[in-house]
Design a protein around this motif. Structure first.
Motif, PDB file in Angstrom:
ATOM      1  N   GLY A 112       0.873  -1.199   0.137  1.00 61.14           N
ATOM      2  CA  GLY A 112      -0.043  -0.079   0.229  1.00 61.14           C
ATOM      3  C   GLY A 112       0.804   1.246  -0.116  1.00 61.14           C
ATOM      4  O   GLY A 112       1.844   1.260   0.787  1.00 61.14           O
ATOM      5  N   ALA A 113       0.381   2.405  -0.776  1.00 60.72           N
ATOM      6  CA  ALA A 113       1.224   3.418  -0.877  1.00 60.72           C
ATOM      7  C   ALA A 113       0.425   4.467  -1.238  1.00 60.72           C
ATOM      8  O   ALA A 113      -0.715   4.466  -1.790  1.00 60.72           O
ATOM      9  CB  ALA A 113       2.464   3.153  -1.590  1.00 60.72           C
ATOM     10  N   PHE A 114       0.976   5.671  -1.185  1.00 60.73           N
ATOM     11  CA  PHE A 114       0.317   7.050  -1.350  1.00 60.73           C
ATOM     12  C   PHE A 114       0.855   7.536  -2.923  1.00 60.73           C
ATOM     13  O   PHE A 114       1.754   6.994  -3.314  1.00 60.73           O
ATOM     14  CB  PHE A 114       0.708   8.108  -0.449  1.00 60.73           C
ATOM     15  CG  PHE A 114       2.081   8.563  -0.315  1.00 60.73           C
ATOM     16  CD1 PHE A 114       2.714   9.437  -1.028  1.00 60.73           C
ATOM     17  CD2 PHE A 114       2.579   7.857   0.927  1.00 60.73           C
ATOM     18  CE1 PHE A 114       4.076   9.690  -0.456  1.00 60.73           C
ATOM     19  CE2 PHE A 114       4.177   8.157   1.013  1.00 60.73           C
ATOM     20  CZ  PHE A 114       4.870   8.964   0.368  1.00 60.73           C
ATOM     21  N   ARG A 118      -5.207   0.124   8.343  1.00 61.78           N
ATOM     22  CA  ARG A 118      -6.065  -0.821   8.692  1.00 61.78           C
ATOM     23  C   ARG A 118      -6.027  -2.131   7.694  1.00 61.78           C
ATOM     24  O   ARG A 118      -5.996  -3.254   8.370  1.00 61.78           O
ATOM     25  CB  ARG A 118      -7.448  -0.316   8.445  1.00 61.78           C
ATOM     26  CG  ARG A 118      -8.648  -1.284   8.990  1.00 61.78           C
ATOM     27  CD  ARG A 118     -10.095  -0.694   8.707  1.00 61.78           C
ATOM     28  NE  ARG A 118     -10.533  -0.621   7.419  1.00 61.78           N
ATOM     29  CZ  ARG A 118     -10.581   0.521   6.654  1.00 61.78           C
ATOM     30  NH1 ARG A 118     -10.381   1.698   7.313  1.00 61.78           N
ATOM     31  NH2 ARG A 118     -11.135   0.544   5.554  1.00 61.78           N
ATOM     32  N   LEU A 119      -5.834  -1.992   6.610  1.00 61.37           N
ATOM     33  CA  LEU A 119      -5.590  -3.164   5.820  1.00 61.37           C
ATOM     34  C   LEU A 119      -4.253  -4.086   6.143  1.00 61.37           C
ATOM     35  O   LEU A 119      -4.029  -5.059   6.120  1.00 61.37           O
ATOM     36  CB  LEU A 119      -5.317  -2.684   4.210  1.00 61.37           C
ATOM     37  CG  LEU A 119      -6.643  -2.441   3.625  1.00 61.37           C
ATOM     38  CD1 LEU A 119      -6.151  -1.821   2.317  1.00 61.37           C
ATOM     39  CD2 LEU A 119      -7.743  -3.387   3.833  1.00 61.37           C
ATOM     40  N   LEU A 120      -3.143  -3.227   6.577  1.00 60.23           N
ATOM     41  CA  LEU A 120      -1.876  -3.732   6.960  1.00 60.23           C
ATOM     42  C   LEU A 120      -2.137  -4.450   8.436  1.00 60.23           C
ATOM     43  O   LEU A 120      -1.840  -5.747   8.487  1.00 60.23           O
ATOM     44  CB  LEU A 120      -0.878  -2.675   7.174  1.00 60.23           C
ATOM     45  CG  LEU A 120       0.334  -3.169   7.568  1.00 60.23           C
ATOM     46  CD1 LEU A 120       1.147  -4.304   6.800  1.00 60.23           C
ATOM     47  CD2 LEU A 120       1.433  -2.066   8.035  1.00 60.23           C
ATOM     48  N   GLN A 131      -3.729  -7.628   7.758  1.00 56.88           N
ATOM     49  CA  GLN A 131      -2.958  -8.753   7.160  1.00 56.88           C
ATOM     50  C   GLN A 131      -3.585  -8.672   5.610  1.00 56.88           C
ATOM     51  O   GLN A 131      -3.048  -9.659   4.725  1.00 56.88           O
ATOM     52  CB  GLN A 131      -2.725  -9.957   7.619  1.00 56.88           C
ATOM     53  CG  GLN A 131      -2.152  -9.836   8.892  1.00 56.88           C
ATOM     54  CD  GLN A 131      -1.701 -11.224   9.789  1.00 56.88           C
ATOM     55  OE1 GLN A 131      -1.571 -12.143   9.103  1.00 56.88           O
ATOM     56  NE2 GLN A 131      -1.669 -11.315  11.020  1.00 56.88           N
ATOM     57  N   GLN A 132      -4.226  -7.661   5.101  1.00 58.13           N
ATOM     58  CA  GLN A 132      -4.551  -7.858   3.782  1.00 58.13           C
ATOM     59  C   GLN A 132      -3.631  -7.021   3.048  1.00 58.13           C
ATOM     60  O   GLN A 132      -3.475  -7.195   1.721  1.00 58.13           O
ATOM     61  CB  GLN A 132      -5.849  -7.014   3.568  1.00 58.13           C
ATOM     62  CG  GLN A 132      -7.002  -7.898   4.381  1.00 58.13           C
ATOM     63  CD  GLN A 132      -8.267  -7.000   4.006  1.00 58.13           C
ATOM     64  OE1 GLN A 132      -8.719  -6.754   2.898  1.00 58.13           O
ATOM     65  NE2 GLN A 132      -9.105  -7.007   5.064  1.00 58.13           N
ATOM     66  N   LEU A 133      -2.661  -6.494   3.559  1.00 62.67           N
ATOM     67  CA  LEU A 133      -1.472  -5.826   2.765  1.00 62.67           C
ATOM     68  C   LEU A 133      -0.206  -6.386   3.502  1.00 62.67           C
ATOM     69  O   LEU A 133      -0.282  -6.595   4.658  1.00 62.67           O
ATOM     70  CB  LEU A 133      -1.444  -4.334   2.846  1.00 62.67           C
ATOM     71  CG  LEU A 133      -2.681  -3.750   2.066  1.00 62.67           C
ATOM     72  CD1 LEU A 133      -2.485  -2.146   2.314  1.00 62.67           C
ATOM     73  CD2 LEU A 133      -2.367  -3.894   0.549  1.00 62.67           C
ATOM     74  N   ASP A 134       1.115  -6.593   2.733  1.00 63.46           N
ATOM     75  CA  ASP A 134       2.231  -7.104   3.412  1.00 63.46           C
ATOM     76  C   ASP A 134       3.145  -5.728   3.902  1.00 63.46           C
ATOM     77  O   ASP A 134       3.875  -6.095   4.812  1.00 63.46           O
ATOM     78  CB  ASP A 134       3.009  -7.955   2.098  1.00 63.46           C
ATOM     79  CG  ASP A 134       2.157  -9.096   1.831  1.00 63.46           C
ATOM     80  OD1 ASP A 134       2.119  -9.932   2.699  1.00 63.46           O
ATOM     81  OD2 ASP A 134       1.868  -9.218   0.897  1.00 63.46           O
ATOM     82  N   ALA A 135       2.955  -4.752   3.364  1.00 60.72           N
ATOM     83  CA  ALA A 135       3.772  -3.433   3.698  1.00 60.72           C
ATOM     84  C   ALA A 135       2.931  -2.212   3.437  1.00 60.72           C
ATOM     85  O   ALA A 135       2.153  -2.294   2.277  1.00 60.72           O
ATOM     86  CB  ALA A 135       5.182  -3.714   3.282  1.00 60.72           C
ATOM     87  N   VAL A 136       3.191  -1.319   3.791  1.00 58.61           N
ATOM     88  CA  VAL A 136       2.681   0.003   3.439  1.00 58.61           C
ATOM     89  C   VAL A 136       3.758   1.155   3.622  1.00 58.61           C
ATOM     90  O   VAL A 136       4.359   1.206   4.522  1.00 58.61           O
ATOM     91  CB  VAL A 136       1.557   0.472   4.629  1.00 58.61           C
ATOM     92  CG1 VAL A 136       1.059   1.786   4.535  1.00 58.61           C
ATOM     93  CG2 VAL A 136       0.441  -0.356   4.529  1.00 58.61           C
ATOM     94  N   VAL A 137       3.592   2.165   2.490  1.00 55.34           N
ATOM     95  CA  VAL A 137       4.583   3.029   2.608  1.00 55.34           C
ATOM     96  C   VAL A 137       3.834   4.428   3.221  1.00 55.34           C
ATOM     97  O   VAL A 137       2.739   4.788   2.801  1.00 55.34           O
ATOM     98  CB  VAL A 137       5.033   3.380   1.115  1.00 55.34           C
ATOM     99  CG1 VAL A 137       5.873   4.810   1.063  1.00 55.34           C
ATOM    100  CG2 VAL A 137       5.767   2.362   0.413  1.00 55.34           C
ATOM    101  N   VAL A 138       4.553   5.121   4.193  1.00 57.18           N
ATOM    102  CA  VAL A 138       3.944   6.059   4.834  1.00 57.18           C
ATOM    103  C   VAL A 138       4.438   7.234   4.939  1.00 57.18           C
ATOM    104  O   VAL A 138       5.834   7.276   4.844  1.00 57.18           O
ATOM    105  CB  VAL A 138       3.852   5.728   6.383  1.00 57.18           C
ATOM    106  CG1 VAL A 138       3.351   6.698   7.295  1.00 57.18           C
ATOM    107  CG2 VAL A 138       2.922   4.130   6.443  1.00 57.18           C
TER     108      VAL A 138
END
Length: 310
Positions: free
Chosen positions: A97-99, A135-137, A140-147
């Motif tokens: 996930g990312a912006f 929330r998805l992270l 565990q619906q995402l493996d990683a998120v760029v914040v």
């Protein structure tokens, strides 16, 4: 100055987690060991690096300088590790996930190269707002998120249990104003600009900058509320206000009628990768994707990007 580079890891952990206890938990050592390493690092540098408060710990200007050097070393080691691993077989699906600006500038252009390098690795991108991605992270619906974070307040956000944070990029915030609004950028009074500030979606890191400036008298109430940088630029060009925009979001963007300025006091945006710690499992596809993202971010020149046309 003779510094043991192993102590930089401890300083970085304190900077990212915002406290001695949290850093100890991330590093899996005792809080006293963290304090000892910090004391030794301060003795080696001859400067106070960390300010301890009841609410946590924050880095001094000297501490920030040392931490930035530590991040550069960390990135260089990551790139070297990737080269050593070469074409190792990596299989699986990794959802990141990312912006918008990160995806558009640092991920999508590299996808063909990564697909060729790791044909069995499938990278799936999910673009959404910060609260949704986190929330998805957690689900565990995402493996990683760029914040994205305002670096000044980055350490104030507590990570969830088992979650780790890896640095990707630090870039300067920019002040965007209608063309010709400010003749000079020296001694700009952010609290007395000729136009109002544009409001931004509350979960965005820009909003944290506005809050920070407002507390110090550098920003007044806002008008409008935007989500996308292109919307902010259009509003600025129309003379509706001024905006704080990250450098990455301006890469490759063309918008007439605006000036992009470097102004002291705006600070920097910190981009990090959040994921759950999976150290007990070797060669995870997510480890490879994390490395690829760090390499792509390290290759972005925050000083040599394409400026907006004015």
């Amino acid at each position: 100055m003779d510094i043991d580079p192993r102590r930089l890891r401890v300083l970085l952990a304190v900077a990212r987690t915002g406290g001695i206890l949290a850093a100890a938990d991330e590093l899996r050592i005792t809080p006293s060991a963290v304090s000892q390493q910090l004391n030794k690092l301060e003795a080696e540098t001859g400067h106070a690096l960390v300010v301890r408060t009841p609410k946590g710990s924050s880095l001094t200007p000297a501490g920030l300088a040392i931490a930035e050097a530590g991040e550069e070393i960390e990135r260089a080691l990551s790139v070297a590790l990737g080269r050593m691993q070469g074409g190792a077989t990596v299989e699986g699906v990794v959802k990141v996930g990312a912006f918008t600006s990160f995806v558009r500038t640092l991920v999508i252009p590299r996808l063909p190269e990564w697909r060729s390098q790791y044909p069995q690795l499938k990278i799936q991108i999910v673009e959404d707002d910060f609260p949704v991605l986190m929330r998805l992270l957690r689900q565990q619906q995402l493996d990683a998120v760029v914040v994205e974070l305002d670096s000044t307040t980055a350490g104030q956000q507590a990570l969830g249990a088992g979650m780790i944070e890896q640095p990707l990029l630090d870039e300067p915030w920019k002040l965007v104003v209608p063309s010709g609004t400010l003749i000079a950028t020296e001694n700009v009074n952010l609290g007395r600009l000729p136009l109002p500030w544009l409001g931004v979606e509350p979960s965005a890191a820009n909003a944290s900058v506005l809050d920070r400036l407002r507390r110090t008298g550098g920003a007044a109430e806002t008008v409008h509320q935007y989500q996308e940088t292109l919307t902010a630029l259009a509003l600025v060009a129309a003379g509706e206000g001024v905006a704080i925009v990250p450098t990455l979001a301006l890469a490759g963007v063309v918008q007439d009628g605006v000036d992009v300025l470097d102004v002291p006091g705006l600070g920097t945006r910190r981009i990090v990768l959040r994921r759950f710690d999976r150290r007990r499992t070797a060669n995870l596809p997510v480890d490879t994707v994390a490395r690829l993202l760090r390499e792509s971010a390290a290759a972005f020149d925050t000083r040599g990007h394409r400026e907006i046309a004015t």
